[in-house]
Design a protein around this motif. Structure first.
Motif, PDB file in Angstrom:
ATOM      1  N   GLU A 104       0.799  -1.224   0.000  1.00 52.42           N
ATOM      2  CA  GLU A 104       0.000   0.000   0.000  1.00 52.42           C
ATOM      3  C   GLU A 104       0.832   1.275   0.000  1.00 52.42           C
ATOM      4  O   GLU A 104       0.482   2.252  -0.682  1.00 52.42           O
ATOM      5  N   ILE A 105       1.914   1.304   0.782  1.00 59.75           N
ATOM      6  CA  ILE A 105       2.724   2.524   0.854  1.00 59.75           C
ATOM      7  C   ILE A 105       3.389   2.844  -0.494  1.00 59.75           C
ATOM      8  O   ILE A 105       3.393   4.011  -0.911  1.00 59.75           O
ATOM      9  N   PRO A 106       3.969   1.872  -1.218  1.00 58.31           N
ATOM     10  CA  PRO A 106       4.471   2.204  -2.562  1.00 58.31           C
ATOM     11  C   PRO A 106       3.373   2.730  -3.486  1.00 58.31           C
ATOM     12  O   PRO A 106       3.625   3.621  -4.302  1.00 58.31           O
ATOM     13  N   LEU A 107       2.142   2.218  -3.342  1.00 54.73           N
ATOM     14  CA  LEU A 107       1.026   2.736  -4.139  1.00 54.73           C
ATOM     15  C   LEU A 107       0.744   4.191  -3.791  1.00 54.73           C
ATOM     16  O   LEU A 107       0.504   5.021  -4.672  1.00 54.73           O
ATOM     17  N   LEU A 108       0.776   4.507  -2.483  1.00 53.16           N
ATOM     18  CA  LEU A 108       0.557   5.884  -2.049  1.00 53.16           C
ATOM     19  C   LEU A 108       1.607   6.815  -2.646  1.00 53.16           C
ATOM     20  O   LEU A 108       1.285   7.898  -3.142  1.00 53.16           O
ATOM     21  N   LEU A 109       2.870   6.389  -2.619  1.00 53.85           N
ATOM     22  CA  LEU A 109       3.938   7.207  -3.200  1.00 53.85           C
ATOM     23  C   LEU A 109       3.714   7.399  -4.701  1.00 53.85           C
ATOM     24  O   LEU A 109       3.874   8.509  -5.226  1.00 53.85           O
ATOM     25  N   GLY A 110       3.318   6.341  -5.393  1.00 49.88           N
ATOM     26  CA  GLY A 110       3.061   6.448  -6.821  1.00 49.88           C
ATOM     27  C   GLY A 110       1.924   7.405  -7.139  1.00 49.88           C
ATOM     28  O   GLY A 110       2.036   8.247  -8.045  1.00 49.88           O
ATOM     29  N   ILE A 111       0.819   7.315  -6.391  1.00 49.53           N
ATOM     30  CA  ILE A 111      -0.326   8.215  -6.609  1.00 49.53           C
ATOM     31  C   ILE A 111       0.061   9.653  -6.262  1.00 49.53           C
ATOM     32  O   ILE A 111      -0.368  10.609  -6.926  1.00 49.53           O
ATOM     33  N   THR A 112       0.892   9.826  -5.235  1.00 45.75           N
ATOM     34  CA  THR A 112       1.346  11.170  -4.849  1.00 45.75           C
ATOM     35  C   THR A 112       2.165  11.799  -5.959  1.00 45.75           C
ATOM     36  O   THR A 112       2.018  12.983  -6.277  1.00 45.75           O
ATOM     37  N   LEU A 113       3.064  11.019  -6.564  1.00 44.80           N
ATOM     38  CA  LEU A 113       3.875  11.526  -7.679  1.00 44.80           C
ATOM     39  C   LEU A 113       3.000  11.815  -8.903  1.00 44.80           C
ATOM     40  O   LEU A 113       3.224  12.801  -9.619  1.00 44.80           O
ATOM     41  N   LEU A 114       1.995  10.974  -9.131  1.00 41.88           N
ATOM     42  CA  LEU A 114       1.068  11.218 -10.239  1.00 41.88           C
ATOM     43  C   LEU A 114       0.299  12.523 -10.013  1.00 41.88           C
ATOM     44  O   LEU A 114       0.123  13.322 -10.945  1.00 41.88           O
ATOM     45  N   ALA A 115      -0.138  12.753  -8.777  1.00 38.29           N
ATOM     46  CA  ALA A 115      -0.834  13.997  -8.457  1.00 38.29           C
ATOM     47  C   ALA A 115       0.064  15.201  -8.712  1.00 38.29           C
ATOM     48  O   ALA A 115      -0.399  16.250  -9.176  1.00 38.29           O
ATOM     49  N   GLY A 116       1.353  15.059  -8.410  1.00 36.83           N
ATOM     50  CA  GLY A 116       2.292  16.143  -8.687  1.00 36.83           C
ATOM     51  C   GLY A 116       2.405  16.423 -10.175  1.00 36.83           C
ATOM     52  O   GLY A 116       2.465  17.588 -10.594  1.00 36.83           O
TER      53      GLY A 116
END
Length: 318
Positions: A104-116
């Motif tokens: 889950e945490i790698p997914l959160l980081l990926g979605i955060t970078l996508l949002a950026g």
């Protein structure tokens, strides 16, 4: 000024209460219809915890206040890590399940970078909204796969097992009452927030980052603190990670679907970067200890960082 202040207070109280009623009614209805607790946790409970943010974002976008909606999404994520997890870890060290750390945490980081990547041009368009929404669908599919392949100890939606026994008519009553009050209270909240921002000359973005974000994060704060006091805080991180993913992939996408919005540069240069920094700090803290956990010291650092961020917002808005 008194009326909009009272509107915000009343809106937040009703919003939090109605979100709880909505989740209970929807989960009981789904259970009576034969849905598995795992599926209920992945869908209805996940949506319910983000329902305040979603409804506020919709109403803000309809009211041509898209900046408030984006501020709500970013601010809620910052509050979830800095305030909710920070305070929870201060109460008791927060164990981090290995499954959450690996998946889950790698997914959160990926979605955060996508949002950026979406925010960097300071515009949320229909294309951006579709991209974010597709990432949400992808996350839900992966969550279902994670759950299917996990051991019982790795299940993150234990709250779905605690769905109260309730007749279908009663469950439907709470479902529709909760949803109706969610819509009404979010509309009241947005009206009060926008009115105060206008009267004080404060940007809607700042109102979304502070009053609205903290208010819509109250369910997560209350649940996490309660679980820590009961020494059942091991699922708190998983729930916050899921909520943050939902906020970025669903809540922030809404303005693009309803009323595309152009943002001030500070939304990316200050607020997104703070959210990214909080997310990276969370990952670093999880990796510093074996077995993985967030200590009281780290909880204090997160809480102090959030307080410093609030101070910066206050100084920049006065």
């Amino acid at each position: 000024m008194l009326v909009p202040i009272l509107s915000i207070i009343a809106g937040l109280i009703i919003l939090v209460w109605s979100a709880d009623r909505f989740v209970i009614g929807a989960a009981a209805t789904a259970k009576n219809s034969g849905m598995s607790p795992m599926l209920i946790g992945l869908t209805i409970v996940a949506f319910g915890t983000s329902a305040p943010e979603i409804l506020v974002s919709i109403m803000a976008s309809i009211s041509d206040s898209g900046s408030l909606a984006v501020g709500n999404a970013l601010g809620s994520n910052i509050a979830n890590i800095g305030l909710v997890l920070g305070i929870t870890a201060l109460i008791a060290p927060l164990p981090v399940k290995s499954a959450v750390l690996r998946k889950e945490i790698p997914l959160l980081l990926g979605i955060t970078l996508l949002a950026g990547a979406v925010l960097i041009n300071l515009n949320i368009s229909l294309i951006d909204a579709i991209l974010l929404f597709c990432s949400l669908i992808g996350c839900l599919v992966l969550f279902a796969r994670f759950q299917k392949n996990s051991s019982p100890d790795d299940q993150l939606n234990d709250e779905a097992e605690e769905i109260p026994e309730m007749s279908t008519p009663k469950a439907l009553f709470w479902l529709f009452l909760g949803l109706t009050l969610l819509i009404i209270s979010s509309r009241i909240l947005v009206w009060g927030a926008v009115d105060i921002a206008t009267q004080l000359g404060i940007s809607e973005l700042v109102i979304g980052l502070t009053i609205v974000a903290i208010g819509t994060s109250l369910p997560e704060l209350a649940a996490s603190v309660a679980s820590a006091l009961k020494k059942h805080h091991d699922i708190a991180l998983g729930n916050i990670v899921g909520s943050n993913i939902f906020n970025l992939a669903a809540v922030m996408a809404i303005p693009g679907f309803v009323n595309p919005v152009t943002l001030d540069a500070i939304a990316f240069n200050r607020d997104y970067l703070v959210m990214l920094g909080m997310t990276v700090a969370l990952i670093v803290f999880c990796l510093l200890q074996r077995p993985a956990s967030i200590s009281r010291l780290e909880g204090g650092i997160l809480t102090a960082s959030y307080a410093a961020y609030m101070l910066v917002l206050y100084n920049m808005s006065t």
